[in-house]
Design a protein around this motif. Structure first.
Motif, PDB file in Angstrom:
ATOM      1  N   GLY A  97      13.541  -0.768  -3.540  1.00  0.00           N
ATOM      2  CA  GLY A  97      12.405  -0.469  -4.409  1.00  0.00           C
ATOM      3  C   GLY A  97      12.029  -1.589  -5.355  1.00  0.00           C
ATOM      4  O   GLY A  97      10.872  -1.715  -5.749  1.00  0.00           O
ATOM      5  N   LEU A  98      12.989  -2.442  -5.702  1.00  0.00           N
ATOM      6  CA  LEU A  98      12.714  -3.541  -6.628  1.00  0.00           C
ATOM      7  C   LEU A  98      11.754  -4.582  -6.062  1.00  0.00           C
ATOM      8  O   LEU A  98      11.168  -5.355  -6.820  1.00  0.00           O
ATOM      9  CB  LEU A  98      14.019  -4.223  -7.039  1.00  0.00           C
ATOM     10  CG  LEU A  98      14.944  -3.374  -7.916  1.00  0.00           C
ATOM     11  CD1 LEU A  98      16.284  -4.074  -8.117  1.00  0.00           C
ATOM     12  CD2 LEU A  98      14.293  -3.093  -9.256  1.00  0.00           C
ATOM     13  N   ILE A  99      11.578  -4.633  -4.734  1.00  0.00           N
ATOM     14  CA  ILE A  99      10.677  -5.635  -4.158  1.00  0.00           C
ATOM     15  C   ILE A  99       9.229  -5.157  -4.112  1.00  0.00           C
ATOM     16  O   ILE A  99       8.331  -5.941  -3.798  1.00  0.00           O
ATOM     17  CB  ILE A  99      11.125  -6.082  -2.744  1.00  0.00           C
ATOM     18  CG1 ILE A  99      10.961  -4.954  -1.720  1.00  0.00           C
ATOM     19  CG2 ILE A  99      12.541  -6.628  -2.774  1.00  0.00           C
ATOM     20  CD1 ILE A  99      11.133  -5.391  -0.280  1.00  0.00           C
ATOM     21  N   LEU A 100       8.991  -3.893  -4.425  1.00  0.00           N
ATOM     22  CA  LEU A 100       7.628  -3.348  -4.365  1.00  0.00           C
ATOM     23  C   LEU A 100       6.813  -3.780  -5.578  1.00  0.00           C
ATOM     24  O   LEU A 100       7.332  -3.834  -6.694  1.00  0.00           O
ATOM     25  CB  LEU A 100       7.683  -1.820  -4.302  1.00  0.00           C
ATOM     26  CG  LEU A 100       8.323  -1.228  -3.059  1.00  0.00           C
ATOM     27  CD1 LEU A 100       8.521   0.271  -3.219  1.00  0.00           C
ATOM     28  CD2 LEU A 100       7.485  -1.535  -1.822  1.00  0.00           C
ATOM     29  N   ASN A 101       5.542  -4.056  -5.340  1.00  0.00           N
ATOM     30  CA  ASN A 101       4.672  -4.355  -6.465  1.00  0.00           C
ATOM     31  C   ASN A 101       4.333  -3.048  -7.189  1.00  0.00           C
ATOM     32  O   ASN A 101       4.568  -1.951  -6.674  1.00  0.00           O
ATOM     33  CB  ASN A 101       3.419  -5.107  -6.026  1.00  0.00           C
ATOM     34  CG  ASN A 101       2.523  -4.282  -5.124  1.00  0.00           C
ATOM     35  OD1 ASN A 101       2.990  -3.411  -4.389  1.00  0.00           O
ATOM     36  ND2 ASN A 101       1.246  -4.536  -5.172  1.00  0.00           N
ATOM     37  N   GLN A 102       3.782  -3.158  -8.385  1.00  0.00           N
ATOM     38  CA  GLN A 102       3.475  -1.992  -9.205  1.00  0.00           C
ATOM     39  C   GLN A 102       2.356  -1.175  -8.571  1.00  0.00           C
ATOM     40  O   GLN A 102       1.315  -1.711  -8.193  1.00  0.00           O
ATOM     41  CB  GLN A 102       3.054  -2.450 -10.597  1.00  0.00           C
ATOM     42  CG  GLN A 102       2.536  -1.337 -11.459  1.00  0.00           C
ATOM     43  CD  GLN A 102       3.365  -1.110 -12.680  1.00  0.00           C
ATOM     44  OE1 GLN A 102       4.123  -1.955 -13.072  1.00  0.00           O
ATOM     45  NE2 GLN A 102       3.202   0.039 -13.286  1.00  0.00           N
ATOM     46  N   CYS A 103       2.580   0.127  -8.471  1.00  0.00           N
ATOM     47  CA  CYS A 103       1.562   1.053  -7.968  1.00  0.00           C
ATOM     48  C   CYS A 103       1.023   1.833  -9.155  1.00  0.00           C
ATOM     49  O   CYS A 103       1.791   2.451  -9.902  1.00  0.00           O
ATOM     50  CB  CYS A 103       2.171   1.999  -6.935  1.00  0.00           C
ATOM     51  SG  CYS A 103       0.991   3.224  -6.322  1.00  0.00           S
ATOM     52  N   TYR A 104      -0.308   1.805  -9.338  1.00  0.00           N
ATOM     53  CA  TYR A 104      -0.930   2.506 -10.454  1.00  0.00           C
ATOM     54  C   TYR A 104      -1.355   3.919 -10.087  1.00  0.00           C
ATOM     55  O   TYR A 104      -1.664   4.711 -10.961  1.00  0.00           O
ATOM     56  CB  TYR A 104      -2.131   1.712 -10.971  1.00  0.00           C
ATOM     57  CG  TYR A 104      -1.771   0.313 -11.403  1.00  0.00           C
ATOM     58  CD1 TYR A 104      -0.792   0.093 -12.376  1.00  0.00           C
ATOM     59  CD2 TYR A 104      -2.387  -0.787 -10.835  1.00  0.00           C
ATOM     60  CE1 TYR A 104      -0.446  -1.190 -12.771  1.00  0.00           C
ATOM     61  CE2 TYR A 104      -2.051  -2.076 -11.231  1.00  0.00           C
ATOM     62  CZ  TYR A 104      -1.086  -2.268 -12.198  1.00  0.00           C
ATOM     63  OH  TYR A 104      -0.745  -3.545 -12.575  1.00  0.00           O
ATOM     64  N   GLY A 105      -1.383   4.221  -8.783  1.00  0.00           N
ATOM     65  CA  GLY A 105      -1.717   5.579  -8.373  1.00  0.00           C
ATOM     66  C   GLY A 105      -2.219   5.645  -6.946  1.00  0.00           C
ATOM     67  O   GLY A 105      -2.607   4.644  -6.347  1.00  0.00           O
ATOM     68  N   VAL A 106      -2.168   6.860  -6.399  1.00  0.00           N
ATOM     69  CA  VAL A 106      -2.707   7.141  -5.071  1.00  0.00           C
ATOM     70  C   VAL A 106      -3.642   8.340  -5.235  1.00  0.00           C
ATOM     71  O   VAL A 106      -3.325   9.290  -5.970  1.00  0.00           O
ATOM     72  CB  VAL A 106      -1.598   7.382  -4.027  1.00  0.00           C
ATOM     73  CG1 VAL A 106      -0.751   8.596  -4.354  1.00  0.00           C
ATOM     74  CG2 VAL A 106      -2.175   7.487  -2.622  1.00  0.00           C
ATOM     75  N   PHE A 107      -4.789   8.270  -4.584  1.00  0.00           N
ATOM     76  CA  PHE A 107      -5.845   9.246  -4.825  1.00  0.00           C
ATOM     77  C   PHE A 107      -6.455   9.728  -3.511  1.00  0.00           C
ATOM     78  O   PHE A 107      -6.616   8.948  -2.570  1.00  0.00           O
ATOM     79  CB  PHE A 107      -6.945   8.608  -5.688  1.00  0.00           C
ATOM     80  CG  PHE A 107      -6.422   7.989  -6.957  1.00  0.00           C
ATOM     81  CD1 PHE A 107      -6.293   8.738  -8.106  1.00  0.00           C
ATOM     82  CD2 PHE A 107      -6.040   6.654  -6.977  1.00  0.00           C
ATOM     83  CE1 PHE A 107      -5.787   8.164  -9.267  1.00  0.00           C
ATOM     84  CE2 PHE A 107      -5.543   6.075  -8.131  1.00  0.00           C
ATOM     85  CZ  PHE A 107      -5.422   6.827  -9.285  1.00  0.00           C
ATOM     86  N   ASP A 108      -6.815  11.010  -3.499  1.00  0.00           N
ATOM     87  CA  ASP A 108      -7.519  11.560  -2.341  1.00  0.00           C
ATOM     88  C   ASP A 108      -9.007  11.243  -2.406  1.00  0.00           C
ATOM     89  O   ASP A 108      -9.684  11.215  -1.386  1.00  0.00           O
ATOM     90  CB  ASP A 108      -7.318  13.082  -2.263  1.00  0.00           C
ATOM     91  CG  ASP A 108      -5.890  13.452  -1.907  1.00  0.00           C
ATOM     92  OD1 ASP A 108      -5.311  12.784  -1.022  1.00  0.00           O
ATOM     93  OD2 ASP A 108      -5.353  14.388  -2.523  1.00  0.00           O
ATOM     94  N   ASP A 109      -9.512  11.017  -3.603  1.00  0.00           N
ATOM     95  CA  ASP A 109     -10.932  10.753  -3.812  1.00  0.00           C
ATOM     96  C   ASP A 109     -11.063   9.659  -4.866  1.00  0.00           C
ATOM     97  O   ASP A 109     -10.385   9.704  -5.904  1.00  0.00           O
ATOM     98  CB  ASP A 109     -11.622  12.037  -4.287  1.00  0.00           C
ATOM     99  CG  ASP A 109     -13.121  11.896  -4.365  1.00  0.00           C
ATOM    100  OD1 ASP A 109     -13.612  11.128  -5.227  1.00  0.00           O
ATOM    101  OD2 ASP A 109     -13.820  12.562  -3.580  1.00  0.00           O
ATOM    102  N   ALA A 110     -11.919   8.695  -4.627  1.00  0.00           N
ATOM    103  CA  ALA A 110     -12.075   7.573  -5.557  1.00  0.00           C
ATOM    104  C   ALA A 110     -12.573   8.016  -6.922  1.00  0.00           C
ATOM    105  O   ALA A 110     -12.305   7.353  -7.928  1.00  0.00           O
ATOM    106  CB  ALA A 110     -13.022   6.533  -4.966  1.00  0.00           C
TER     107      ALA A 110
END
Length: 187
Positions: free
Chosen positions: A48-61
């Protein structure tokens, strides 16, 4: 490629990849081609430490609150590939928010509609979503792109290094064998 691939006795990398895409059916592939779901796979492997920062996942923009995002970020569909369906936002203050959201919603789920011959793994995804992540840039490259290194393994052994540079400009691509000898036109 300028020639018909030999799928009975593949010799070239490109022939092997085409055969692989046609026949390989590992169930984990649906998770691994999804740009958000693959994060759980990577974390499950202790990386997990190699992953870049995720700000969110969305079904609709229209669920995305731009005001809560940093000044720069990248938004893309979870099923895009080859640089498709990606918006790089370097300064959110200049972003046309309505166009941004319309484009993302239009792209969501469109990959298989636009390309019904897409690889089997993409048909295994639960749904197309939108992921917003940290924008990775390199100020020393001129176009801001980061170098992309792919280590290619065959039968569990490293065989080839693939390097992409300058993705936003001239985009040279180079290959080296397992002894780091430059390969020219082999693929």
């Amino acid at each position: 490629m300028g020639f018909w691939p030999n799928l009975k006795h593949p010799q070239r990398y490109t022939e092997k990849i085409q055969l692989y895409k046609m026949r390989y059916r590992n169930p984990i592939m649906g998770q691994c081609v999804d740009k958000y779901a693959v994060r759980a796979f990577v974390e499950g492997k202790g990386l997990g430490l190699i992953l870049n920062q995720c700000y969110g996942v969305f079904d609709d923009a229209y669920e995305i609150d731009i005001s809560k995002l940093p000044n720069s970020f990248v938004a893309k569909t979870t099923d895009g590939g080859g640089g498709q369906n990606v918006i790089l936002v370097r300064d959110k203050n200049t972003l046309d928010e309505d166009k941004f959201k319309k484009d993302l919603n239009h792209w969501k789920g469109s990959i298989l509609k636009m390309n019904p011959g897409r690889e089997w793994a993409y048909t295994q995804m639960k749904s197309s979503r939108i992921i917003v992540e940290e924008l990775l840039e390199d100020d020393t490259t001129g176009d801001g792109s980061i170098d992309d290194f792919k280590l290619m393994c065959f039968n569990g052994k490293f065989r080839c290094l693939w390097v992409d540079k300058g993705r936003y400009s001239d985009h040279p691509r180079c290959f080296w064998d397992e002894n780091l000898h430059f390969l020219n036109g082999v693929f």
